[in-house]
Design an enzyme around this catalytic site. Structure first.
Site, PDB file in Angstrom:
ATOM      1  N   GLU A 233       0.851  -1.187   0.000  1.00 48.58           N
ATOM      2  CA  GLU A 233       0.000   0.000   0.000  1.00 48.58           C
ATOM      3  C   GLU A 233       0.889   1.240   0.000  1.00 48.58           C
ATOM      4  O   GLU A 233       1.759   1.385   0.865  1.00 48.58           O
ATOM      5  CB  GLU A 233      -0.910  -0.003   1.226  1.00 48.58           C
ATOM      6  CG  GLU A 233      -1.899  -1.168   1.231  1.00 48.58           C
ATOM      7  CD  GLU A 233      -2.652  -1.273   2.548  1.00 48.58           C
ATOM      8  OE1 GLU A 233      -2.307  -0.525   3.488  1.00 48.58           O
ATOM      9  OE2 GLU A 233      -3.568  -2.102   2.642  1.00 48.58           O
TER      10      GLU A 233
ATOM     11  N   ARG B  88       1.466   5.918  10.439  1.00 53.81           N
ATOM     12  CA  ARG B  88       0.997   4.664  11.042  1.00 53.81           C
ATOM     13  C   ARG B  88       1.057   3.465  10.106  1.00 53.81           C
ATOM     14  O   ARG B  88       0.582   2.393  10.446  1.00 53.81           O
ATOM     15  CB  ARG B  88      -0.426   4.826  11.564  1.00 53.81           C
ATOM     16  CG  ARG B  88      -1.391   5.413  10.562  1.00 53.81           C
ATOM     17  CD  ARG B  88      -2.787   5.537  11.131  1.00 53.81           C
ATOM     18  NE  ARG B  88      -3.562   4.331  10.879  1.00 53.81           N
ATOM     19  CZ  ARG B  88      -4.742   4.082  11.438  1.00 53.81           C
ATOM     20  NH1 ARG B  88      -5.263   4.926  12.296  1.00 53.81           N
ATOM     21  NH2 ARG B  88      -5.400   2.986  11.147  1.00 53.81           N
ATOM     22  N   HIS B  89       1.644   3.628   8.913  1.00 53.65           N
ATOM     23  CA  HIS B  89       1.678   2.521   7.954  1.00 53.65           C
ATOM     24  C   HIS B  89       3.110   2.144   7.584  1.00 53.65           C
ATOM     25  O   HIS B  89       3.975   2.999   7.422  1.00 53.65           O
ATOM     26  CB  HIS B  89       0.920   2.905   6.673  1.00 53.65           C
ATOM     27  CG  HIS B  89      -0.565   2.932   6.850  1.00 53.65           C
ATOM     28  ND1 HIS B  89      -1.271   4.097   7.070  1.00 53.65           N
ATOM     29  CD2 HIS B  89      -1.479   1.933   6.848  1.00 53.65           C
ATOM     30  CE1 HIS B  89      -2.558   3.805   7.192  1.00 53.65           C
ATOM     31  NE2 HIS B  89      -2.710   2.505   7.064  1.00 53.65           N
TER      32      HIS B  89
ATOM     33  N   GLU C 239      -6.762   1.639  15.848  1.00 56.99           N
ATOM     34  CA  GLU C 239      -6.914   0.187  15.783  1.00 56.99           C
ATOM     35  C   GLU C 239      -5.576  -0.529  15.950  1.00 56.99           C
ATOM     36  O   GLU C 239      -4.577  -0.150  15.336  1.00 56.99           O
ATOM     37  CB  GLU C 239      -7.509  -0.184  14.414  1.00 56.99           C
ATOM     38  CG  GLU C 239      -7.563  -1.666  14.132  1.00 56.99           C
ATOM     39  CD  GLU C 239      -7.177  -1.999  12.693  1.00 56.99           C
ATOM     40  OE1 GLU C 239      -6.544  -3.050  12.492  1.00 56.99           O
ATOM     41  OE2 GLU C 239      -7.494  -1.205  11.794  1.00 56.99           O
TER      42      GLU C 239
ATOM     43  N   SER D 155      -7.512  -6.451  14.206  1.00 54.13           N
ATOM     44  CA  SER D 155      -8.734  -6.719  13.465  1.00 54.13           C
ATOM     45  C   SER D 155      -8.979  -8.223  13.532  1.00 54.13           C
ATOM     46  O   SER D 155      -8.073  -9.021  13.277  1.00 54.13           O
ATOM     47  CB  SER D 155      -8.584  -6.266  12.011  1.00 54.13           C
ATOM     48  OG  SER D 155      -9.770  -6.486  11.304  1.00 54.13           O
TER      49      SER D 155
END
Length: 1034
Positions: free
Chosen positions: A450, A456-457, A605, A608
Site C-alpha cells: 500500500e 501509522r503505515h 486500531e 482486526s
C-alpha cells in the site's frame, strides 16, 4: 533569531528616492543585463528601450564576470542587476554607481544589502594607499579585498602551523612514551588488535553498569562500553561518560602513579562512540551536589585505571548518541533562558536524520528501551497464549495468490512464474484449523504493498496472529484476545518500568489506562457516539453507520470514549460487511454486518479479528460476489471442502501497538529498520562517462595504493565533464581550494572566507558516493581546517544527503535556468526571428570552433580585445563566482564567434561541456559594443542549435533568483516565516526576481538549487561571509 534581527534592518522603501526606475548598474550595450552563464544566485533586471537590440543573454553572462583576464577563462555569476543606457549607445552620463548618503543605492545589490546590515563600512581614503598592479593607488574596495586576502592567507598559514604543531606534539609524546614508560604503564592504554580474541582465555568477569551502586565503592570493575561523551578538564584530567545500552556512568581519568601524562593525552583525543574496555575502581562522587546529574548512575563514578579501544570510530559521524539524547524540551528550555539568544548549544536531531542513520539512533537509550519493550510484547504474547493451550506455527511468506486483495500485494518472480508475498498468515492459520490443530499463533513478517506514506503505515511489519476453534460464540475469540492484551500491558508495566521512563524523556506520554471489564461497543453505537458529540465528516455531514471510519474519526472516537468511559482500550464489534474481507462470517440476523471486531488503543486500531467462514459453499459464493478467482486459492478452498470446524482469530500489528503504547508519534520509531514506500530507493544509474579513465567509481589506481603506484588524482577538468554542473566550473578559479578523497579521487571545492568554508556545488563524484565524500570532506573542514562549513547551490540529491544524514537545514531561493536545445520555442518566436534576420542583413556571420578545435591565436586576440572593450564600458561593482577567462579548459569548450563583414567581432559565446546528465552551460554570451541589433539572439540560438543537433537535451544558463522562498528539510515553523519574510524583503528591495524576456522565449525552466547549513549555522557572520565570498575577486 539572530538572522531575523540582522535582516529586519532591510525593509522596502528604506532607500533614497531614485530619479527613475532605471537607476542601476550600467552595461556596455545598454540593454538588459541578466546574469552570467553559471550559478547566478540573485538576478535583477530593468526595462530598457534598447532591450530589443541588446540581448538579455549577452549581459546575463557578462554583467556578472569582471576583470580582464583573457588568459584565464571562467565565468559563473551569481548576483546581477539590469542596467541603464550604455555609454556606447547613449550620450547621457551614466547614473552614479553609488550613493554616499547612507541610504541604499540601487547600483549594487550586495553593497546595498551590506549597508543595510552595516557590514564592512568603507573607511576614509588615505593618501598613502598601496598601489595596484597598474601602479595606481588602490581604491578603497581594492584595499579591502587586499586586506581580506592577506588576512585569509595569514589565517590559513596559522591553521597549517597549528596542525603541524599538533602533529609534531603527538609524535613527540609518542616517542617520549616509547622511551620513558615502563611496560606496566604502556599496558594501561592503547588499541586492542582486532584478531586478539582467540588467545588465552582469562575468564575475567565483565560487569554491567546498570548494577553499580554506592554499595560497590572501592570495588575493582571491568566492563565494555562506548564513550558517550568526554571533556578535557586540563592536561592532567579528563571526564568521561561511558554508555552501556540503557545505562551511563561518569568516569574520571587523572594523571597519577602508573597513569601517565601520555595516557591522558591519548585518551582525550579518543572519538565519541568508540568501544572501549574499561578497568577501574568505583568511588564516591566528588561533585559538589553529591551526585552525578549527567549520567543514569548518580551515586557512584569510576576512577579509570586502564582504557583500551576495542573498536575505533574511523568514519565521521553525522551525529553521536550524546547529541541524539537531547530532547525538544531541553532545547526549548535552554532557548528560553535569559541571555541565551538561540539555544545554540543544543539541537534536537530530526526524525528523518535519525532514520537515515539508523544504527547510530538505535544506540540511543530511548531506542534501546523501545526495542526491549518490543521484545517484551512478543514474549508476553507467546507465554500467555501457550498458557491457554496455543501452539506456535510458522507459515510460508511466498504464496500463489493474494490473501486479502490483489491491490495491496507484492508480486515476485518465482522460477519464471508469478508469486506473492503474504499479506498475512490468514490462509495458513485457517488451514491449520481444518488440520485440527485447535489453537495456533504466529509471530512473523507481513507485507502490504500500500503506497501509504503516513505515520501509522509500513509496507513490512511484524504480525502477531492467532486462530482458534469456536465452541459456541465468536466472542470466545474476543475474550481470548482481551486476556492476551491485558497480560501484555500488565507484564510491560511491571517488568519494563525503567525502559518506559527512559523512553518518556524523548517521547513524553501518560501510562495506558484500561478497565477490568473492557467496553465492547457495537460499531453503529460508536458512530452514534461520534455524531452526538458534534463530530462531522470532511463535508460537514454526520457519519454513516454502515461505512467504515477513517483515521481522524477513529482518533476522535477514542477521545470521546476516554472522556465518557475513562479508558484508552476498548472494542468495536459488528463491523459492516463492506469494511471486511471476503472470509468474514456474516451476522445471522443482519447480512449487512459481520461477526467481526476491532480492538483500539488510544483511539487507533491495533487488532482486526472475528469469525471466519468455514462453509465451502458460502465461501465460494462470497468470492464470486467480490470477483475473486477461486482458482488462485485452490489449496485454501479445498481445506474447507474437506471439512473445517467453526473458527475465528485476529491479527495484531506489533509496531502499531508499540507506537501507541509508548506514544512514539511515528510507527517508524517502533520498527528496527522500517520499510515504507520510500525505502530501498533506486540506485543512481552509472552512465557512460565522457572520460571513463577519470571515474571515481573505478579510479585509475583501483586495487592499489595511489601514492605507492605514483598515480595522480583525476584532473578536475575531467571530473567536471564526468559529474559536474555549471556551478562546478567555478572551482577552476585560483581562489578555490580542492579537497580530494584519497580512495576515490572525488573532489569538493571550497573557498575559506571569514572563518567559514564556503562550498559551492555538488561533489564531483557519482551520486552514490555523495555520503562518503561529504563525510570525509566535512571531517577535514572541521577537524583539520577549523572552519565552519556552509554549502551553497547544490542539487536535490546532495541536499537530501546533507539534510537526512547530517541534520542540516536547507532551503531554496535559487534555481538553475535550463533549456532543452532540441525543443527551442525561440525558433518559432516572431520577435526573436525578426532580430536574427536583422543581424543577418547587417552581414553578421558566425564561425564555430567545436570541441577539440579551439580558435586560432589571431581570433583569440580579437575576442580578447573585444572583451576589454566590453569591460571598459561596464560600470558598477560586480558580484560573481568567476571572472571572464574564455580560454580556460579548452578541451571542454565549444566557441562561437559572430563578426561583421569588416572582421569586427560583435558577439561571442563559449559553451562549457558538463556531465552527461547536465549537458552544456552557456558559460559566456557577450554582446560587444556597437553590435548590430539581433547579434546576441542570433549567436545564442545558433549555439543552442549546434549542441541540440549533437544530441544534447539539457543546457543551463546558470542560476537565478526564485520568485519565492522554498523550505527544504529541517526548516519549519517560525524559522520559515522569518526567512521567507526576509527573502521577500530583499527580493522586492533589490528587484531580484525579474526574468529575462529572452530566456523565457527560449523556454527556460527552473531547476531548484539549495542553500544548506548546519544547525544554528546561518547567523549574521555566516551571511557576511557569503556576501564577501560572492563579491571577492575570483
Amino acid at each position: 533569531m539572530s538572522l531575523k534581527r540582522a535582516l529586519e534592518k532591510l525593509k522596502p522603501g528604506s532607500r533614497s528616492p531614485a530619479t527613475s526606475d532605471d537607476e542601476g548598474l550600467t552595461s556596455p550595450n545598454g540593454g538588459a543585463s541578466p546574469r552570467a552563464s553559471t550559478s547566478n544566485l540573485f538576478t535583477t533586471h530593468r526595462a530598457s528601450s534598447d532591450l530589443q537590440r541588446h540581448s538579455d543573454i549577452a549581459n546575463s553572462t557578462a554583467s556578472l564576470d569582471h576583470g580582464p583576464a583573457p588568459s584565464s577563462p571562467r565565468t559563473s555569476g551569481i548576483f546581477t542587476r539590469r542596467t541603464g543606457e550604455s555609454p556606447s549607445r547613449s550620450k547621457t552620463n551614466p547614473t552614479p554607481a553609488h550613493n554616499r548618503t547612507g541610504s541604499i543605492s540601487t547600483s549594487n545589490p550586495i553593497q546595498a544589502f551590506k549597508e543595510k546590515l552595516r557590514i564592512g563600512e568603507p573607511s576614509a581614503p588615505e593618501s598613502n594607499a598601496p598601489l595596484n598592479r597598474d601602479g595606481e593607488p588602490m581604491s578603497r574596495n581594492q584595499q579591502r579585498k587586499h586586506e581580506k586576502q592577506a588576512h585569509q592567507e595569514e589565517k590559513k598559514k596559522e591553521t597549517m602551523e597549528k596542525e603541524k604543531e599538533v602533529e609534531r606534539r603527538k609524535k613527540e609524546l609518542e616517542a617520549q612514551a616509547e622511551r620513558e614508560l615502563t611496560p606496566q604503564q604502556k599496558a594501561k592504554y592503547g588499541n586492542v588488535p582486532p584478531n586478539s580474541y582467540a588467545g588465552e582465555w582469562r575468564m575475567e568477569p565483565r560487569m554491567n553498569i546498570m548494577d553499580f551502586s554506592a554499595r560497590d565503592v572501592g570495588k575493582e570493575v571491568v566492563f565494555r562500553a562506548r564513550i558517550h561523551h568526554l571533556r578535557k578538564m586540563s592536561s592532567k584530567f579528563v571526564f568521561f561518560v561511558f554508555r552501556q545500552q540503557l545505562a551511563t556512568i561518569q568516569g574520571v581519568l587523572a594523571e597519577h602513579a602508573d597513569i601517565s601524562q601520555y595516557m591522558v593525552y591519548w585518551a582525550e583525543h579518543l572519538e565519541a562512540e568508540s568501544v572501549v574496555l574499561v578497568k577501574g575502581i568505583l568511588q564516591e562522587v566528588k561533585a559538589k551536589q553529591g551526585e552525578v546529574t549527567g549520567a543514569t548512575i548518580h551515586d557512584v563514578e569510576i576512577a579509570v585505571h586502564s582504557l583500551h579501544v576495542e573498536a575505533a570510530v574511523v568514519e565521521h559521524l553525522p551525529f553521536n548518541v550524546y547529541e541524539a539524547e537531547v530532547t525538544q524540551t531541553e532545547v526549548e528550555e535552554e532557548a528560553a533562558q535569559a541571555g541565551n539568544k538561540d539555544g545554540h548549544t543544543r539541537v534536537r536531531i530530526a526524525d528523518r536524520t535519525r532514520l537515515n542513520n539508523r544504527v547510530i539512533d538505535l544506540r540511543s537509550t530511548a531506542s534501546q528501551g523501545i526495542f526491549r519493550i518490543q521484545s517484551g510484547i512478543c514474549s508476553f504474547f507467546r507465554s500467555h497464549l501457550e498458557s491457554e493451550g496455543f501452539i506456535e506455527i510458522h507459515s510460508p511468506k511466498l504464496q500463489g495468490g493474494a490473501t486479502e486483495s490483489g491491490a495491496s500485494v507484492f508480486k515476485v518472480e518465482y522460477f519464471g512464474r508469478g508469486a506473492f508475498l503474504a499479506q498475512s498468515p490468514q490462509l495458513a492459520k485457517q488451514m491449520c484449523m481444518s488440520a485440527d490443530f485447535g489453537k495456533v499463533y504466529e509471530v512473523g513478517a507481513v507485507f502490504r504493498a500500500e503506497n501509504s506514506n503516513t505515520y501509522r503505515h509500513l509496507t513490512e511489519y511484524t504480525g502477531l496472529d492467532l486462530e482458534m476453534q469456536i465452541d459456541e460464540h465468536y466472542h470466545e475469540v474476543l475474550r481470548t484476545l482481551d486476556r492476551t492484551f491485558k497480560a501484555i500491558f500488565q507484564g510491560i508495566y511491571a517488568r519494563y518500568r525503567p525502559e518506559i521512563e527512559v523512553v518518556k524523556r524523548q517521547f513524553p506520554h501518560e501510562d495506558l489506562v484500561w478497565l477490568d471489564q473492557t467496553p465492547i461497543i457495537p460499531f453503529a453505537e460508536g458512530i452514534r457516539m461520534l455524531n452526538e458529540s458534534g463530530w462531522r465528516d470532511d463535508d460537514g455531514n454526520p457519519l454513516d453507520e454502515n461505512e467504515d471510519m477513517g483515521t481522524r474519526d477513529e482518533v476522535q472516537l477514542g477521545r470521546v470514549i476516554k472522556q465518557k468511559l475513562g479508558t484508552d482500550y476498548y472494542v468495536l464489534d459488528k463491523f459492516p460487511a463492506n469494511a471486511r474481507p471476503f472470509y468474514a462470517m456474516p451476522d445471522p440476523n443482519n447480512p449487512e454486518l459481520t461477526n467481526s471486531f476491532d480492538i483500539f488503543l488510544r483511539g487507533q486500531e491495533i487488532l482486526s479479528g472475528g469469525q471466519r467462514i468455514h462453509d465451502a459453499d458460502m465461501l465460494l459464493d462470497k468470492m464470486n460476489q467480490l470477483k475473486i478467482d477461486p482458482q488462485t486459492m485452490e489449496e485454501y478452498i479445498q481445506c474447507f471442502q474437506w471439512g473445517a470446524p467453526p473458527h475465528g482469530g485476529g491479527g495484531i500489528g506489533l509496531e502499531r501497538i508499540l507506537m501507541l503504547l509508548l506514544n512514539l508519534g511515528n510507527i517508524r520509531h517502533a520498527s528496527m529498520f522500517p520499510r515504507d514506500p520510500k525505502s530501498l530507493p533506486a540506485k543512481p544509474i552509472i552512465k557512460q562517462l565522457r572520460h571513463p579513465e577519470s571515474s571515481t567509481m573505478h579510479p585509475p589506481w583501483e586495487g592499489q595504493d595511489r601514492a605507492m603506484a605514483g598515480l595522480d588524482f583525476q584532473p578536475i577538468e575531467k571530473l567536471i565533464a564526468n559529474y559536474g554542473d555549471a556551478t562546478n566550473t567555478s572551482w577552476l578559479e585560483p581562489r578555490t581550494e580542492i579537497w580530494r578523497d584519497e580512495f576515490t579521487g572525488a573532489a569538493v571545492g571550497f573557498v575559506p572566507t571569514d572563518g567559514f568554508a564556503i562550498t559551492v556545488g555538488d561533489p564531483l563524484c557519482h551520486a552514490s558516493q555523495y555520503l562518503k565524500t561529504m563525510t570525509g570532506y566535512l571531517k577535514y573542514i572541521k577537524k583539520e581546517r577549523s572552519l565552519k562549513p556552509l554549502w551553497l547551490l547544490v542539487g536535490s540529491e546532495a541536499e537530501d544527503v546533507l539534510a537526512t544524514k547530517f541534520n542540516w537545514r536547507t532551503f531554496s531561493v535559487v534555481a538553475e535556468q535550463r533549456v532543452d536545445p532540441a525543443h527551442n520555442p525561440a525558433l518559432n518566436d516572431s520577435d526573436v526571428q525578426r532580430k536574427i534576420r536583422h543581424a543577418e542583413k547587417e552581414g553578421v556571420k558566425i564561425v564555430d570552433y567545436m570541441l577539440g578545435a579551439p580558435p586560432p591565436d589571431d581570433m583569440k586576440k580579437k575576442v580578447d580585445a573585444r572583451v576589454e572593450d566590453w569591460l571598459a564600458n561596464r560600470k558598477g561593482r560586480q558580484v560573481h563566482l568567476t571572472n571572464i577567462r574564455p580560454w580556460q579548459d579548452q578541451e571542454h569548450r565549444q566557441y562561437h564567434v559572430a563578426s561583421t563583414p569588416d572582421g569586427t567581432v560583435v558577439a561571442f559565446v563559449a559553451m562549457a561541456q558538463l556531465s552527461p546528465d547536465h549537458g552544456w552551460q552557456v558559460k559566456f554570451s557577450l554582446d560587444f559594443p556597437n553590435a548590430p541589433s539581433g547579434s546576441i539572439e542570433y549567436i545564442v540560438t545558433h549555439a543552442l542549435k549546434i549542441v541540440g543537433q549533437a544530441g544534447a537535451t539539457n543546457v543551463t544558463f546558470g542560476g537565478g533568483a526564485s520568485s519565492k522562498f522554498t523550505p527544504g528539510h529541517n526548516v519549519n515553523g517560525t524559522k520559515v516565516k522569518v526567512l521567507s519574510k526576509a527573502y521577500h524583503a530583499i527580493a522586492n528591495e533589490l528587484k531580484l526576481t525579474n526574468k529575462t524576456e529572452f530566456r523565457e522565449k527560449l523556454g527556460a525552466f527552473d531547476d531548484p538549487s539549495y542553500i544548506c547549513y548546519p544547525p544554528h549555522g546561518l547567523g549574521p557572520m555566516a551571511i557576511k561571509a557569503i556576501l564577501n565570498f560572492f563579491e571577492a575577486d575570483g
